[in-house]
Design an enzyme around this catalytic site. Sequence first.
Site, PDB file in Angstrom:
ATOM      1  N   ASN A  12       0.871  -1.184   0.000  1.00 50.58           N
ATOM      2  CA  ASN A  12       0.000   0.000   0.000  1.00 50.58           C
ATOM      3  C   ASN A  12       0.902   1.226   0.000  1.00 50.58           C
ATOM      4  OD1 ASN A  12      -1.799   2.054   0.564  1.00 50.58           O
ATOM      5  ND2 ASN A  12      -2.288   1.344   2.643  1.00 50.58           N
ATOM      6  N   TRP A  13       1.035   1.837  -1.162  1.00 53.19           N
ATOM      7  CA  TRP A  13       1.980   2.962  -1.279  1.00 53.19           C
ATOM      8  C   TRP A  13       1.431   4.237  -0.649  1.00 53.19           C
ATOM      9  CZ3 TRP A  13       4.143   2.697  -7.010  1.00 53.19           C
ATOM     10  CH2 TRP A  13       4.775   1.463  -7.197  1.00 53.19           C
ATOM     11  N   LYS A  14       0.146   4.233  -0.341  1.00 51.67           N
ATOM     12  CA  LYS A  14      -0.494   5.429   0.237  1.00 51.67           C
ATOM     13  C   LYS A  14      -0.254   6.642  -0.671  1.00 51.67           C
ATOM     14  CE  LYS A  14      -0.152   3.265   4.715  1.00 51.67           C
ATOM     15  NZ  LYS A  14      -0.064   3.376   6.155  1.00 51.67           N
ATOM     16  N   HIS A 100      -9.511   1.202   4.718  1.00 52.94           N
ATOM     17  CA  HIS A 100      -8.255   1.387   5.452  1.00 52.94           C
ATOM     18  C   HIS A 100      -8.499   2.340   6.621  1.00 52.94           C
ATOM     19  CE1 HIS A 100      -4.194   2.595   6.460  1.00 52.94           C
ATOM     20  NE2 HIS A 100      -3.792   1.501   5.868  1.00 52.94           N
ATOM     21  N   GLU A 102      -6.869   4.719   7.764  1.00 55.07           N
ATOM     22  CA  GLU A 102      -6.622   6.142   7.473  1.00 55.07           C
ATOM     23  C   GLU A 102      -7.839   6.771   6.806  1.00 55.07           C
ATOM     24  OE1 GLU A 102      -2.870   5.542   5.503  1.00 55.07           O
ATOM     25  OE2 GLU A 102      -2.009   4.978   7.438  1.00 55.07           O
ATOM     26  N   GLU A 170      -5.481  -4.815  10.509  1.00 59.83           N
ATOM     27  CA  GLU A 170      -4.437  -3.820  10.738  1.00 59.83           C
ATOM     28  C   GLU A 170      -4.742  -3.068  12.027  1.00 59.83           C
ATOM     29  OE1 GLU A 170      -2.326  -2.661   6.863  1.00 59.83           O
ATOM     30  OE2 GLU A 170      -4.112  -1.441   6.994  1.00 59.83           O
ATOM     31  N   GLY A 176       2.509   2.163  10.798  1.00 56.53           N
ATOM     32  CA  GLY A 176       3.535   3.205  10.673  1.00 56.53           C
ATOM     33  C   GLY A 176       4.241   3.548  11.976  1.00 56.53           C
ATOM     34  N   SER A 214       3.318  -2.203  10.337  1.00 56.38           N
ATOM     35  CA  SER A 214       4.759  -2.292  10.602  1.00 56.38           C
ATOM     36  C   SER A 214       5.382  -3.624  10.195  1.00 56.38           C
ATOM     37  CB  SER A 214       5.053  -1.966  12.072  1.00 56.38           C
ATOM     38  OG  SER A 214       4.682  -0.619  12.354  1.00 56.38           O
ATOM     39  N   GLY A 235       2.748  -1.116   4.303  1.00 54.36           N
ATOM     40  CA  GLY A 235       2.790   0.301   3.954  1.00 54.36           C
ATOM     41  C   GLY A 235       4.219   0.744   3.686  1.00 54.36           C
ATOM     42  N   GLY A 236       4.844   1.343   4.705  1.00 52.41           N
ATOM     43  CA  GLY A 236       6.172   1.944   4.552  1.00 52.41           C
ATOM     44  C   GLY A 236       7.187   1.040   3.862  1.00 52.41           C
TER      45      GLY A 236
HETATM   46  P1  PGA Z   1       2.824   0.288   7.656  1.00 51.37           P
HETATM   47  O1  PGA Z   1       1.362   0.524   7.045  1.00 51.37           O
HETATM   48  O2  PGA Z   1       3.338  -0.991   7.039  1.00 51.37           O
HETATM   49  O3  PGA Z   1       3.619   1.480   7.225  1.00 51.37           O
HETATM   50  O4  PGA Z   1       2.679   0.167   9.117  1.00 51.37           O
HETATM   51  C1  PGA Z   1       0.489  -0.547   6.823  1.00 51.37           C
HETATM   52  C2  PGA Z   1      -0.795  -0.050   6.210  1.00 51.37           C
HETATM   53  O5  PGA Z   1      -1.273   1.018   6.593  1.00 51.37           O
HETATM   54  O6  PGA Z   1      -1.372  -0.724   5.327  1.00 51.37           O
END
Ligand code: PGA
Length: 251
Positions: A12-14, A100, A102, A170, A176, A214, A235-236
């Site tokens: 997930n590149w966001k 998600h 967010e 999640e 993150g 994470s 994500g990251g």
């Molecule tokens: P993260 O994000 O790996 O940076 O913790 C995961 C996500 O939000 O899908």
Amino acid sequence: MARSRQPLIAGNWKMNGLRADALALATGVAEGCKQARWTDREVLVCPPATLIMAVAAAVKGSGVLVGGQNCHANASGAHTGDISAEMLRDSGASHVIVGHSERRTDCGETDAAVRAKAEAAWRAGLLPIVCIGETLAEREAGRTLQVLETQIKGSVPAGATAAKLVVAYEPVWAIGTGKTPTVAEVATVHAHIRRVLGGLVPDASAVRLLYGGSVKGSNAGELLAAGDVDGALVGGASLKADEFLAIAKAA
Ligand code: PGA
């Protein structure tokens, strides 16, 4: 022996990536997957919507799948700034992340809204990845399993089957932050999610359940080996080809 649930490693590149960096990243992931020739796992990247078409072209022939990060519930219409599942599909996506945390937080998406987006994904021929997860306050109050049950019952549309649904767990506090639940905690939560799905999905034992929060190359092995974990939503660490490929390798 073939595994009944093929692991899915999703990046997930966001809201990250301009064209040059994104294409370099996509090409790096595609090259790594081509070399690895995996047939026992799926690798998916979810770039920002502006880059789906270019990324889909860049990974063509590598087996890497492309997804969106969100969609509107409607197919078209007066929804300025929104993107429909049909548009994602038309751009080269096969999957879409819905719900998600967010988006639940930033955009106030409710379980009902997430369910409508998952239905929109089906309508467009996309596979929805429905995200759920508890906040730190909910966890500390001992409400994790209850919160997840409510989210699943509200977010998973009627008519779901294992072929039409992926669920990503999640924990909001793990996204993150570099913090993760223990492997035992993840296994307990995933077993609970599967039990809850048992009341909603005829073949719940075959639904893929991803862990997200994470995940990185160094912890992917143990997290992905936990019971009822069938992949990761990353994500990251999905923004670096080597790190993301290390996670895919661990699957
Ligand atoms: P993260 O994000 O790996 O940076 O913790 C995961 C996500 O939000 O899908």
